[in-house]
Design a protein around this motif. Sequence first.
Motif, PDB file in Angstrom:
ATOM      1  N   LEU A  83       0.879  -1.172   0.000  1.00 42.71           N
ATOM      2  CA  LEU A  83       0.000   0.000   0.000  1.00 42.71           C
ATOM      3  C   LEU A  83       0.912   1.215   0.000  1.00 42.71           C
ATOM      4  CD1 LEU A  83      -2.753   1.511   0.406  1.00 42.71           C
ATOM      5  CD2 LEU A  83      -2.302   1.336   2.872  1.00 42.71           C
ATOM      6  N   ASP A  84       0.816   2.038  -1.023  1.00 45.11           N
ATOM      7  CA  ASP A  84       1.678   3.213  -1.168  1.00 45.11           C
ATOM      8  C   ASP A  84       0.807   4.466  -1.034  1.00 45.11           C
ATOM      9  OD1 ASP A  84       3.523   5.166  -1.905  1.00 45.11           O
ATOM     10  OD2 ASP A  84       4.394   3.955  -3.501  1.00 45.11           O
ATOM     11  N   VAL A  85       1.054   5.250   0.026  1.00 43.59           N
ATOM     12  CA  VAL A  85       0.235   6.431   0.327  1.00 43.59           C
ATOM     13  C   VAL A  85       1.118   7.675   0.225  1.00 43.59           C
ATOM     14  CG1 VAL A  85      -1.243   7.560   2.033  1.00 43.59           C
ATOM     15  CG2 VAL A  85      -1.159   5.054   1.915  1.00 43.59           C
ATOM     16  N   PRO A  86       0.751   8.637  -0.606  1.00 44.11           N
ATOM     17  CA  PRO A  86       1.584   9.840  -0.744  1.00 44.11           C
ATOM     18  C   PRO A  86       1.598  10.658   0.543  1.00 44.11           C
ATOM     19  CG  PRO A  86      -0.484  10.107  -1.925  1.00 44.11           C
ATOM     20  CD  PRO A  86      -0.435   8.682  -1.477  1.00 44.11           C
ATOM     21  N   ALA A  87       2.649  11.465   0.689  1.00 43.71           N
ATOM     22  CA  ALA A  87       2.774  12.321   1.866  1.00 43.71           C
ATOM     23  C   ALA A  87       1.669  13.354   1.894  1.00 43.71           C
ATOM     24  CB  ALA A  87       4.128  13.013   1.851  1.00 43.71           C
ATOM     25  N   THR A  88       1.301  13.768   3.109  1.00 38.72           N
ATOM     26  CA  THR A  88       0.400  14.904   3.233  1.00 38.72           C
ATOM     27  C   THR A  88       1.150  16.173   2.835  1.00 38.72           C
ATOM     28  OG1 THR A  88       0.997  15.132   5.557  1.00 38.72           O
ATOM     29  CG2 THR A  88      -0.980  13.843   5.054  1.00 38.72           C
ATOM     30  N   GLU A  89       0.413  17.196   2.535  1.00 36.56           N
ATOM     31  CA  GLU A  89       1.017  18.449   2.071  1.00 36.56           C
ATOM     32  C   GLU A  89       2.001  18.988   3.109  1.00 36.56           C
ATOM     33  OE1 GLU A  89      -0.326  22.888   0.432  1.00 36.56           O
ATOM     34  OE2 GLU A  89      -1.835  21.379   0.983  1.00 36.56           O
ATOM     35  N   GLY A  90       3.201  19.315   2.640  1.00 29.55           N
ATOM     36  CA  GLY A  90       4.233  19.855   3.510  1.00 29.55           C
ATOM     37  C   GLY A  90       5.190  18.819   4.067  1.00 29.55           C
ATOM     38  N   ALA A  91       4.865  17.527   3.908  1.00 27.51           N
ATOM     39  CA  ALA A  91       5.727  16.469   4.449  1.00 27.51           C
ATOM     40  C   ALA A  91       6.425  15.676   3.349  1.00 27.51           C
ATOM     41  CB  ALA A  91       4.908  15.525   5.321  1.00 27.51           C
ATOM     42  N   GLU A  92       6.467  16.256   2.156  1.00 28.17           N
ATOM     43  CA  GLU A  92       7.029  15.525   1.015  1.00 28.17           C
ATOM     44  C   GLU A  92       8.527  15.263   1.161  1.00 28.17           C
ATOM     45  OE1 GLU A  92       3.445  17.878  -0.351  1.00 28.17           O
ATOM     46  OE2 GLU A  92       5.281  18.308   0.809  1.00 28.17           O
ATOM     47  N   ASP A  93       9.230  16.078   1.941  1.00 29.31           N
ATOM     48  CA  ASP A  93      10.682  15.936   2.066  1.00 29.31           C
ATOM     49  C   ASP A  93      11.104  15.120   3.287  1.00 29.31           C
ATOM     50  OD1 ASP A  93      11.028  17.494  -0.222  1.00 29.31           O
ATOM     51  OD2 ASP A  93      11.082  19.369   0.940  1.00 29.31           O
ATOM     52  N   ALA A  94      10.147  14.477   3.946  1.00 33.20           N
ATOM     53  CA  ALA A  94      10.464  13.741   5.177  1.00 33.20           C
ATOM     54  C   ALA A  94      10.916  12.311   4.914  1.00 33.20           C
ATOM     55  CB  ALA A  94       9.262  13.735   6.107  1.00 33.20           C
ATOM     56  N   GLY A  95      11.100  11.953   3.646  1.00 29.65           N
ATOM     57  CA  GLY A  95      11.509  10.594   3.326  1.00 29.65           C
ATOM     58  C   GLY A  95      10.321   9.650   3.261  1.00 29.65           C
ATOM     59  N   THR A  96      10.599   8.373   3.361  1.00 25.63           N
ATOM     60  CA  THR A  96       9.563   7.344   3.287  1.00 25.63           C
ATOM     61  C   THR A  96       9.459   6.639   4.628  1.00 25.63           C
ATOM     62  OG1 THR A  96       9.986   6.956   0.930  1.00 25.63           O
ATOM     63  CG2 THR A  96       8.854   5.206   2.136  1.00 25.63           C
ATOM     64  N   ALA A 152      -7.407  12.097   9.487  1.00 27.89           N
ATOM     65  CA  ALA A 152      -8.699  12.553  10.012  1.00 27.89           C
ATOM     66  C   ALA A 152      -8.530  13.629  11.069  1.00 27.89           C
ATOM     67  CB  ALA A 152      -9.469  11.369  10.588  1.00 27.89           C
ATOM     68  N   ALA A 153      -7.414  13.578  11.802  1.00 25.39           N
ATOM     69  CA  ALA A 153      -7.162  14.548  12.870  1.00 25.39           C
ATOM     70  C   ALA A 153      -6.427  15.789  12.378  1.00 25.39           C
ATOM     71  CB  ALA A 153      -6.354  13.885  13.985  1.00 25.39           C
ATOM     72  N   GLY A 154      -6.244  15.897  11.058  1.00 26.48           N
ATOM     73  CA  GLY A 154      -5.562  17.071  10.508  1.00 26.48           C
ATOM     74  C   GLY A 154      -4.065  17.041  10.686  1.00 26.48           C
ATOM     75  N   GLY A 155      -3.513  15.862  10.948  1.00 27.35           N
ATOM     76  CA  GLY A 155      -2.069  15.734  11.133  1.00 27.35           C
ATOM     77  C   GLY A 155      -1.349  15.495   9.826  1.00 27.35           C
ATOM     78  N   ALA A 156      -0.066  15.187   9.955  1.00 29.64           N
ATOM     79  CA  ALA A 156       0.788  15.012   8.785  1.00 29.64           C
ATOM     80  C   ALA A 156       1.471  13.649   8.850  1.00 29.64           C
ATOM     81  CB  ALA A 156       1.838  16.116   8.721  1.00 29.64           C
ATOM     82  N   HIS A 157       1.818  13.132   7.675  1.00 30.42           N
ATOM     83  CA  HIS A 157       2.686  11.961   7.623  1.00 30.42           C
ATOM     84  C   HIS A 157       3.499  12.025   6.335  1.00 30.42           C
ATOM     85  CE1 HIS A 157       0.435   9.802   4.476  1.00 30.42           C
ATOM     86  NE2 HIS A 157      -0.691  10.099   5.128  1.00 30.42           N
ATOM     87  N   ALA A 158       4.681  11.455   6.381  1.00 29.61           N
ATOM     88  CA  ALA A 158       5.518  11.348   5.189  1.00 29.61           C
ATOM     89  C   ALA A 158       4.899  10.335   4.229  1.00 29.61           C
ATOM     90  CB  ALA A 158       6.918  10.918   5.592  1.00 29.61           C
ATOM     91  N   ARG A 159       5.476  10.229   3.058  1.00 29.59           N
ATOM     92  CA  ARG A 159       5.048   9.146   2.181  1.00 29.59           C
ATOM     93  C   ARG A 159       5.166   7.838   2.954  1.00 29.59           C
ATOM     94  NH1 ARG A 159       8.544   5.975  -2.196  1.00 29.59           N
ATOM     95  NH2 ARG A 159       6.897   4.650  -3.058  1.00 29.59           N
TER      96      ARG A 159
END
Length: 475
Positions: A83-96, A152-159
């Motif tokens: 399952l490959d999920v893209p990063a949330t906005e702003g977390a694109e540079d946090a790696g995988t 759902a909580a408005g948080g962020a995650h990397a790819r």
Amino acid sequence: MAAVEPRTVRDTVRGLWADDILPSLSGLVEIPALSPAFDPAWAASGHLDAAVEHVRGWLTARDVPGARVEVVRLEGRSPVLLLDVPATEGAEDAGTVLLYGHLDKQPPVGGWSEGLGPWQPVVRDGRLYGRGSADDGYAGYAATAALEAVRAAGGAHARAVVLLETGEESGSPDLPAYLEHLSGRLGRVSFVVCLDSGGNDYERLWLTTSLRGMAQVRVTARVLDSAQHSGLASGVVPSSFRVLRQLLDRLEDSATGEIRLAECNVEIPENRLAEARAAVSAAPGAVRDAYPRHGATRPVSEDEIELLLNNSWRPTLSVIGASGLPEPAEAGNVLRDHTTLALSFRLPPTADSAAALNAVEKALTTDVPYSATVEVSGTEAADGWNAPDAAPWLATGLERVSEQVFGAPWRAIGLGGSIPFMGLLGAKYPEAQFLVTGALGPDSNAHVPDEWLHLEQAQRVTEAVAHLLHAHATA
């Protein structure tokens, strides 16, 4: 590092477990998806493929923006589900973030309690019973739910890439090939989450900070071309069993269990000693009383810290199989021509398993008593793993989830077993941070009858992963 909103995470996780995960996980329990080592005809039987398809269908139905679900197959190897999920906005540079679990299972074995069975999911007293419920069928569901909850909580995650293999219970023989095949797609892995572990109670988050390595060998002592009458040959021809007893004495002190080979021993790091003391203090009796000792059998030591260190940072030898020996009721007065023993060594996390195996082979085959013929076969070795120190964001995040989710301080232990994936990932991504945890407890019965998943602990672990995904992305 701002925290993600905890109530939404909790409500989302609990809703997903009740409405979506538990029904599908129960269906997964029903599939006898034995690992390839226990089902050599797995491709023909189709059970591993059925497990993959079952979870693939569930993942495909999730409403995760931009997510891709794929079954990856290499020729002659058991499949991997991604399952490959893209990063949330702003977390694109946090790696995988790589979130790991496995779908293959141990054999059913006999002796399940009345009303329970390996392929019969039963929910009772907050537990889901059935083979693969705790080891490790829930992992892919929990990882996906954590991603949904942080969003759902408005948080962020990397790819995030959820990787579910189908050969872990066989030692993950195909995983190196898949990691090589997928390395370009995975990119820079900066955080690894493994949900194939657990701890000493269900009151807190337990981290696994080390895993022992292993070495295995089958050794045969052969003394005759054919078996002979024991009344005629004994005292003239040496016993093959006695030859092996002497060879084993070179490897292990039979009075203490200490392994005598220098290549199998290491100095225990001070931070792991401190973790062992804290773990025993947090859950006294959990190590000493974890297993059903028969009658008046005592543990190896009365010092529980020593027991934990024996199990996590010291080498041990187990004789796991034997041949050349008839059943006692069928045994005649015969001096047998040979004896074979299967030897399993658990090695300290930082020991060189190849060097240890070489030392074992040398000890078994050099200056053999009576010049008996000794044959060594079935050799296997795998290094252990020792986690890197926690980065500040991870240390802070662990304290936060301990307070918000568990209400008790997290603790860390070394695991006596092996998760081959961790050694592979540790070597391939030396800069990554690792979270090795899970819902298994000391009485979860993985690999034996009455396996069960602690549903409340699994939900809390899912919540914790959601918070730590956000902590990683915003570090």
